[in-house]
Design a protein around this motif. Structure first.
Motif, PDB file in Angstrom:
ATOM      1  N   VAL A 186       0.906  -1.227   0.054  1.00  0.00           N
ATOM      2  CA  VAL A 186      -0.018   0.045  -0.013  1.00  0.00           C
ATOM      3  C   VAL A 186       0.821   1.123  -0.083  1.00  0.00           C
ATOM      4  O   VAL A 186       1.948   1.328   0.942  1.00  0.00           O
ATOM      5  N   ASP A 187       0.481   2.269  -0.885  1.00  0.00           N
ATOM      6  CA  ASP A 187       1.150   3.468  -0.915  1.00  0.00           C
ATOM      7  C   ASP A 187       0.718   4.268   0.232  1.00  0.00           C
ATOM      8  O   ASP A 187      -0.346   4.445   0.374  1.00  0.00           O
ATOM      9  N   VAL A 188       1.626   4.565   1.155  1.00  0.00           N
ATOM     10  CA  VAL A 188       1.311   5.421   2.303  1.00  0.00           C
ATOM     11  C   VAL A 188       1.587   6.942   2.162  1.00  0.00           C
ATOM     12  O   VAL A 188       1.663   7.696   3.208  1.00  0.00           O
ATOM     13  N   GLN A 189       1.736   7.445   0.983  1.00  0.00           N
ATOM     14  CA  GLN A 189       2.119   8.907   0.614  1.00  0.00           C
ATOM     15  C   GLN A 189       0.902   9.739   1.086  1.00  0.00           C
ATOM     16  O   GLN A 189       0.750  10.584   1.917  1.00  0.00           O
ATOM     17  N   PRO A 190      -0.371   9.226   1.168  1.00  0.00           N
ATOM     18  CA  PRO A 190      -1.803   9.993   1.334  1.00  0.00           C
ATOM     19  C   PRO A 190      -1.764  10.019   2.902  1.00  0.00           C
ATOM     20  O   PRO A 190      -2.647  10.915   3.558  1.00  0.00           O
ATOM     21  N   TYR A 191      -1.126   9.169   3.563  1.00  0.00           N
ATOM     22  CA  TYR A 191      -1.267   8.921   4.849  1.00  0.00           C
ATOM     23  C   TYR A 191      -0.071   9.443   5.778  1.00  0.00           C
ATOM     24  O   TYR A 191      -0.028   9.218   7.081  1.00  0.00           O
ATOM     25  N   ASN A 192       0.586  10.321   5.197  1.00  0.00           N
ATOM     26  CA  ASN A 192       1.692  10.980   6.200  1.00  0.00           C
ATOM     27  C   ASN A 192       1.613  12.604   5.540  1.00  0.00           C
ATOM     28  O   ASN A 192       1.790  12.672   4.405  1.00  0.00           O
ATOM     29  N   THR A 193       1.808  13.638   6.660  1.00  0.00           N
ATOM     30  CA  THR A 193       1.602  14.878   6.034  1.00  0.00           C
ATOM     31  C   THR A 193       2.979  15.541   5.511  1.00  0.00           C
ATOM     32  O   THR A 193       2.852  16.527   4.818  1.00  0.00           O
ATOM     33  N   PHE A 194       4.003  14.532   5.611  1.00  0.00           N
ATOM     34  CA  PHE A 194       5.186  15.129   4.908  1.00  0.00           C
ATOM     35  C   PHE A 194       5.085  14.644   3.466  1.00  0.00           C
ATOM     36  O   PHE A 194       5.839  15.236   2.720  1.00  0.00           O
ATOM     37  N   ASN A 195       4.240  13.978   3.014  1.00  0.00           N
ATOM     38  CA  ASN A 195       3.613  13.660   1.659  1.00  0.00           C
ATOM     39  C   ASN A 195       4.855  13.106   0.962  1.00  0.00           C
ATOM     40  O   ASN A 195       5.039  13.433  -0.110  1.00  0.00           O
ATOM     41  N   GLY A 210      -0.522  10.595  10.754  1.00  0.00           N
ATOM     42  CA  GLY A 210       0.564  10.677   9.995  1.00  0.00           C
ATOM     43  C   GLY A 210       1.212  12.126  10.161  1.00  0.00           C
ATOM     44  O   GLY A 210       1.982  12.384   9.300  1.00  0.00           O
ATOM     45  N   SER A 211       0.775  12.891  11.348  1.00  0.00           N
ATOM     46  CA  SER A 211       1.332  14.233  11.118  1.00  0.00           C
ATOM     47  C   SER A 211       2.380  14.427  12.016  1.00  0.00           C
ATOM     48  O   SER A 211       3.109  15.468  12.093  1.00  0.00           O
ATOM     49  N   ASN A 212       2.985  13.270  12.757  1.00  0.00           N
ATOM     50  CA  ASN A 212       4.346  13.291  13.211  1.00  0.00           C
ATOM     51  C   ASN A 212       5.194  12.102  13.164  1.00  0.00           C
ATOM     52  O   ASN A 212       6.123  11.751  14.003  1.00  0.00           O
ATOM     53  N   ILE A 213       5.168  11.753  11.966  1.00  0.00           N
ATOM     54  CA  ILE A 213       5.984  10.525  11.501  1.00  0.00           C
ATOM     55  C   ILE A 213       6.647  10.967  10.096  1.00  0.00           C
ATOM     56  O   ILE A 213       6.138  11.796   9.088  1.00  0.00           O
ATOM     57  N   LEU A 214       7.897  10.453   9.899  1.00  0.00           N
ATOM     58  CA  LEU A 214       8.588  10.522   8.703  1.00  0.00           C
ATOM     59  C   LEU A 214       9.116   9.121   8.198  1.00  0.00           C
ATOM     60  O   LEU A 214       9.717   8.417   8.843  1.00  0.00           O
ATOM     61  N   PHE A 215       8.545   8.661   6.968  1.00  0.00           N
ATOM     62  CA  PHE A 215       9.177   7.446   6.453  1.00  0.00           C
ATOM     63  C   PHE A 215      10.318   7.724   5.795  1.00  0.00           C
ATOM     64  O   PHE A 215      10.293   8.419   4.779  1.00  0.00           O
ATOM     65  N   ALA A 216      11.577   7.320   6.245  1.00  0.00           N
ATOM     66  CA  ALA A 216      12.774   7.127   5.696  1.00  0.00           C
ATOM     67  C   ALA A 216      13.286   6.654   4.616  1.00  0.00           C
ATOM     68  O   ALA A 216      14.078   7.126   3.705  1.00  0.00           O
ATOM     69  N   ASN A 217      12.519   5.444   4.489  1.00  0.00           N
ATOM     70  CA  ASN A 217      13.047   4.584   3.558  1.00  0.00           C
ATOM     71  C   ASN A 217      11.770   4.431   2.305  1.00  0.00           C
ATOM     72  O   ASN A 217      10.562   4.827   2.560  1.00  0.00           O
ATOM     73  N   ALA A 218      11.980   3.915   1.305  1.00  0.00           N
ATOM     74  CA  ALA A 218      10.944   3.804   0.045  1.00  0.00           C
ATOM     75  C   ALA A 218      10.071   2.662   0.450  1.00  0.00           C
ATOM     76  O   ALA A 218       8.983   2.672  -0.097  1.00  0.00           O
ATOM     77  N   GLN A 219      10.327   1.640   1.492  1.00  0.00           N
ATOM     78  CA  GLN A 219       9.440   0.769   1.735  1.00  0.00           C
ATOM     79  C   GLN A 219       9.574   0.483   3.181  1.00  0.00           C
ATOM     80  O   GLN A 219      10.573   0.521   3.741  1.00  0.00           O
ATOM     81  N   TYR A 220       8.337   0.333   4.018  1.00  0.00           N
ATOM     82  CA  TYR A 220       8.383  -0.345   5.238  1.00  0.00           C
ATOM     83  C   TYR A 220       7.795  -1.719   5.417  1.00  0.00           C
ATOM     84  O   TYR A 220       6.843  -1.938   4.833  1.00  0.00           O
ATOM     85  N   ASP A 221       8.973  -2.520   5.619  1.00  0.00           N
ATOM     86  CA  ASP A 221       8.751  -3.907   5.511  1.00  0.00           C
ATOM     87  C   ASP A 221       8.311  -4.476   6.845  1.00  0.00           C
ATOM     88  O   ASP A 221       8.764  -5.025   7.589  1.00  0.00           O
ATOM     89  N   GLY A 222       6.966  -4.385   6.764  1.00  0.00           N
ATOM     90  CA  GLY A 222       6.032  -4.841   7.760  1.00  0.00           C
ATOM     91  C   GLY A 222       4.454  -4.309   7.828  1.00  0.00           C
ATOM     92  O   GLY A 222       4.218  -4.223   6.718  1.00  0.00           O
ATOM     93  N   ILE A 223       3.874  -4.271   8.999  1.00  0.00           N
ATOM     94  CA  ILE A 223       2.410  -4.189   9.102  1.00  0.00           C
ATOM     95  C   ILE A 223       2.230  -2.676   9.472  1.00  0.00           C
ATOM     96  O   ILE A 223       2.514  -2.563  10.739  1.00  0.00           O
ATOM     97  N   VAL A 224       1.583  -1.802   8.570  1.00  0.00           N
ATOM     98  CA  VAL A 224       0.869  -0.792   9.351  1.00  0.00           C
ATOM     99  C   VAL A 224      -0.485  -0.715   9.655  1.00  0.00           C
ATOM    100  O   VAL A 224      -1.228  -1.171   9.047  1.00  0.00           O
ATOM    101  N   LEU A 225      -0.733  -0.586  11.024  1.00  0.00           N
ATOM    102  CA  LEU A 225      -1.867  -0.575  11.399  1.00  0.00           C
ATOM    103  C   LEU A 225      -2.740   0.928  11.704  1.00  0.00           C
ATOM    104  O   LEU A 225      -2.077   1.548  12.180  1.00  0.00           O
ATOM    105  N   LYS A 226      -3.505   1.145  10.614  1.00  0.00           N
ATOM    106  CA  LYS A 226      -4.097   2.287  10.608  1.00  0.00           C
ATOM    107  C   LYS A 226      -5.453   2.606  11.659  1.00  0.00           C
ATOM    108  O   LYS A 226      -6.278   1.792  11.719  1.00  0.00           O
ATOM    109  N   ASN A 227      -5.240   3.430  12.665  1.00  0.00           N
ATOM    110  CA  ASN A 227      -6.154   3.524  13.860  1.00  0.00           C
ATOM    111  C   ASN A 227      -7.287   4.401  13.263  1.00  0.00           C
ATOM    112  O   ASN A 227      -7.012   5.439  12.975  1.00  0.00           O
ATOM    113  N   GLU A 228      -8.437   3.822  13.102  1.00  0.00           N
ATOM    114  CA  GLU A 228      -9.728   4.273  12.495  1.00  0.00           C
ATOM    115  C   GLU A 228     -10.752   4.229  13.473  1.00  0.00           C
ATOM    116  O   GLU A 228     -12.123   4.203  13.000  1.00  0.00           O
TER     117      GLU A 228
END
Length: 344
Positions: free
Chosen positions: A10-19, A56-74
């Motif tokens: 999943v592309d997480v670009q829409p889920y982090n405010t750093f875009n 996603g407002s206080n997070i920075l994905f440093a790499n092109a892929q997060y090799d794990g499970i992202v749990l989206k709190n909804e």
């Protein structure tokens, strides 16, 4: 039939405010606590990295892929848990947008979090950072949090003291990182028993500018919103995560040492005798405010805000942050600490 859905790559670009672009190997949307019980009992979850994501407002994905499970709190919901003549206790789902909670309180004349207006992110992320601004912190109104431990598969309620709130931190940021905050309970005050907090000078300045001599919960919220819009770029227009670094806490000897370099250094004294130096002042003093490098830069509005100028990757923002940290330490002898969580 399964209650959770495993979304792959999943592309997480829409889920982090750093875009910034990044791909999660798996993404699971958590909409209730039953989803979490199902998750931890699934073989697909075991022995994999996991990351809890709110707004996603206080997070920075440093790499092109997060090799794990992202749990989206909804997890949603704002409910009155109890009420007396002066106070209202609210139970709020961890996936509720923080601005929605502030709006609810302002609309219902409930005081206590109006100084935290327009802070991005979710309610579930707020206790992790013990979010604060303009003389107020979440811990001022926090009663308890309901957490689910992904390691033990158990849910429990933690009263405020167990959360160990402190300046821009808590037990959830330091040691208890394997829990999802499902709900937060806060205690706010009815307007007729409440005194607004306008001790922060900039608030008084804006209220004066707006011609408001008798501030209310609503007018203070409006003043804070105006201040934040002036200082921090809208992440929908230019990617950022607000304040990237924490303010620096030091003892009196370091305060005097910095004052010997610049007598106009701003300091704020804490009750414990330590001093706070605004990180924004340090960064601006070292000449970083407004500087740009290809896809990344420091905002010209506020030196604490690192920005994605268009097509930056996470590693470029990390590079800029490290440059600033090294330079501030070289010039002023003080070490900046990121407030943003850097995910590698």
């Amino acid at each position: 039939m399964s209650g959770i859905s495993w979304e792959k790559n999943v592309d997480v670009q829409p889920y982090n405010t750093f875009n910034v672009p990044s791909t999660a190997r798996w993404l699971v949307r958590v909409q209730n606590i039953s989803n979490l019980y199902e998750l931890v009992n699934s073989t697909q979850f075991h022995n994999k990295r996991s990351l809890i994501l709110g707004g996603g407002s206080n997070i920075l994905f440093a790499n092109a892929q997060y090799d794990g499970i992202v749990l989206k709190n909804e997890i949603q919901g704002i409910k009155i848990q109890s009420e007396d003549d002066q106070h209202v206790t609210l139970r709020v789902g961890g996936g509720v947008e923080w601005v929605s909670l502030v709006d609810y309180c302002v609309q219902n004349d409930l005081g206590g979090i109006e100084n935290l207006s327009l802070i991005p992110g979710t309610v579930g992320a707020a206790p992790v950072q013990n979010i604060g601004a303009y003389g107020a912190e979440l811990s001022d109104v926090l009663v308890a949090v309901e957490v689910f431990d992904l390691d033990t598969g158990q849910a429990r309620t933690m009263p405020k003291d167990e959360c160990e709130p402190k300046y821009r931190g808590s037990i959830f940021k330091d040691t208890l990182k394997s829990v999802m905050i499902c709900a937060v309970t806060i205690r706010v005050v009815k307007a007729r028993f409440y005194s607004v907090n306008t001790g922060y000078g900039l608030i008084r300045d804006v209220l004066l500018e707006l011609g408001i001599s008798t501030p209310t919960i609503r007018s203070v919220s409006e003043a804070i919103c105006l201040l934040r819009k002036r200082k921090i770029p809208d992440p929908k227009s230019i990617g950022n995560a607000g304040s990237f670094f924490k303010n620096v806490v030091c003892d009196d000897s370091i305060r005097r040492s910095i004052e010997s370099v610049d007598a106009n250094t701003p300091f704020y004294r804490n009750p414990d005798g330590t001093y706070v130096i605004p990180a924004a002042w340090l960064i601006e003093k070292c000449g970083w405010k407004g500087r740009q490098f290809d896809n990344v830069g420091v905002s010209s509005r506020h030196a604490l805000v690192l920005v994605n100028l268009g097509r930056a990757e996470g590693r470029e923002i990390v590079w800029l942050a490290e440059l600033i940290m090294r330079d501030v330490q070289a010039q002023l002898g003080l070490l900046l600490t990121p407030e943003v969580n850097i995910i590698r």
